[in-house]
Scaffold this active site. Structure first.
Site, PDB file in Angstrom:
ATOM      1  N   SER A  25       0.689  -1.853  -3.135  1.00 20.19           N
ATOM      2  CA  SER A  25       0.680  -1.103  -1.878  1.00 20.19           C
ATOM      3  C   SER A  25      -0.027   0.245  -2.065  1.00 20.19           C
ATOM      4  CB  SER A  25       2.114  -0.944  -1.364  1.00 20.19           C
ATOM      5  OG  SER A  25       2.135  -0.428  -0.058  1.00 20.19           O
ATOM      6  N   MET A  26       0.671   1.370  -1.843  1.00 15.24           N
ATOM      7  CA  MET A  26       0.019   2.654  -2.130  1.00 15.24           C
ATOM      8  C   MET A  26      -0.295   2.795  -3.614  1.00 15.24           C
ATOM      9  SD  MET A  26       1.585   5.588   0.312  1.00 15.24           S
ATOM     10  CE  MET A  26       1.422   5.522   2.099  1.00 15.24           C
ATOM     11  N   TRP A  57      -2.978  -0.451  -0.140  1.00 15.11           N
ATOM     12  CA  TRP A  57      -3.053   0.360   1.079  1.00 15.11           C
ATOM     13  C   TRP A  57      -3.756   1.663   0.738  1.00 15.11           C
ATOM     14  CZ3 TRP A  57      -2.155   5.052   3.167  1.00 15.11           C
ATOM     15  CH2 TRP A  57      -1.971   5.160   4.556  1.00 15.11           C
ATOM     16  N   ASP A  81       0.361 -10.049   5.683  1.00 22.98           N
ATOM     17  CA  ASP A  81       0.687  -8.643   5.427  1.00 22.98           C
ATOM     18  C   ASP A  81       0.544  -7.840   6.719  1.00 22.98           C
ATOM     19  OD1 ASP A  81       0.855  -5.993   4.551  1.00 22.98           O
ATOM     20  OD2 ASP A  81      -0.240  -6.400   2.698  1.00 22.98           O
ATOM     21  N   HIS A 131       3.446  -8.532   2.652  1.00 25.02           N
ATOM     22  CA  HIS A 131       3.072  -7.348   1.890  1.00 25.02           C
ATOM     23  C   HIS A 131       3.884  -7.211   0.604  1.00 25.02           C
ATOM     24  CE1 HIS A 131       1.531  -3.264   1.336  1.00 25.02           C
ATOM     25  NE2 HIS A 131       2.774  -2.830   1.178  1.00 25.02           N
TER      26      HIS A 131
END
Length: 300
Positions: free
Chosen positions: A170-171, A195, A216, A248
């Site tokens: 993700s991040m 992300w 996602d 996700h």
């Protein structure tokens, strides 16, 4: 801080030279030799098979050590997993970062699994759980520097500090792209359902596999993973794997498809282990677990 000059070109030349020699020897004896592959890079462990990659643990026994946030700077501490084996030389390293609001526990399954295939893996916590992708990228690099320079003697005795890969969810996946963009001497990057607000990563010079998820809704592949992959114009090798029907959060629990291809990518580019090419090239087709796969195959 230790300098990290780009070394990929020289290492690639060495691999190609060894492979050419091995193929020439094989041709001279009439043999068609997987041994040509076995002489090319930093191979660790047995000949890879589908069964080995599908198992929840690889061929190496592992141990771990915790690193307190109180003794580090620039990231939030973490857990280092490493092979107990001391008879096969040093191992490449990998730093893994979690996603927004998550802790290292969300990626522990993958860290342990990757280490059991012959890597020293640093599964980190971030300074705060709300840190943004660029901050996570800096923290990944700070953790890589700690791993190579300040980790325990037991860990460093098993680590080849010139062979480091990065990975994150993700991040943390966006941070993986940022880390690769900042440090071209990294050997591989694997962003997982990444992300990031920045969609253009033409400056990345690191072999990069992006793993996205079809369903996602937090980092939809159409606005994150796919544009990231398409923008990797400077990466020497790249791949895009989209998980069929996945969300996700697919990387936060045991997932054989993620493990198989992440391990293969790290093996191929951190270890220069050509035995893993066959799992990546030719690209796998669509299946019950893979919605789509794109890549720069064949690897140069």
């Amino acid at each position: 801080m230790q300098s990290h000059p780009p070394i990929s070109a020289s290492r690639r030349a060495r691999v190609l030279a060894k492979l050419t020699l091995a193929l020439a020897l094989a041709a001279g004896t009439g043999a068609i030799a997987p041994a040509a592959h076995a002489a090319a890079g930093y191979e660790r462990g047995p000949e890879p098979t589908e069964a080995i990659l599908a198992a929840t643990r690889g061929p190496f026994s592992i141990a771990d050590t915790n690193v307190s946030s109180l003794v580090v700077s620039g990231f939030g501490g973490g857990t280092i997993y490493y092979p107990t084996d001391t008879g096969q030389g040093t191992f490449g390293g990998v730093v893994i970062a979690p996603g927004y609001t998550a802790s290292k526990s969300s990626m522990a399954w993958l860290a342990e699994r990757l280490a059991s295939h012959g890597f020293v893996v640093f599964n980190i916590d971030t300074i705060t759980r709300s840190d943004q992708p660029d901050s996570r990228g800096r923290q990944i690099l700070a953790a890589a520097d700690y791993l190579t320079q300040n980790s325990s003697a037991t860990v460093r005795s098993r680590l080849d500090s010139s062979r480091i890969g990065v990975m994150g969810h993700s991040m943390g996946g966006g941070g993986t792209l940022a880390a690769a963009n900042s440090r071209p001497s990294l050997q591989a990057a694997v962003p997982l359902t990444p992300w990031h607000l920045d969609k253009s990563w033409g400056g990345v010079r690191v072999p990069t596999m992006i793993i996205g998820a079809e369903n996602d809704s937090i980092a939809p592949v159409g606005s994150h993973s796919e544009p990231f992959y398409n923008s990797l114009s400077g990466a020497p090798e790249k791949a895009y794997l989209e998980l069929n029907g996945a969300s996700h959060f697919a990387p936060n629990s045991d997932n054989d498809t993620i493990a198989k291809y992440a391990v293969s990518w790290i093996k191929r580019f951190v270890d220069d282990d050509l035995r893993y090419d066959r799992f990546l090239c030719p690209p796998p087709g669509r299946s019950t677990t893979i919605e789509e796969y794109r890549s720069s195959c064949p690897h140069s």
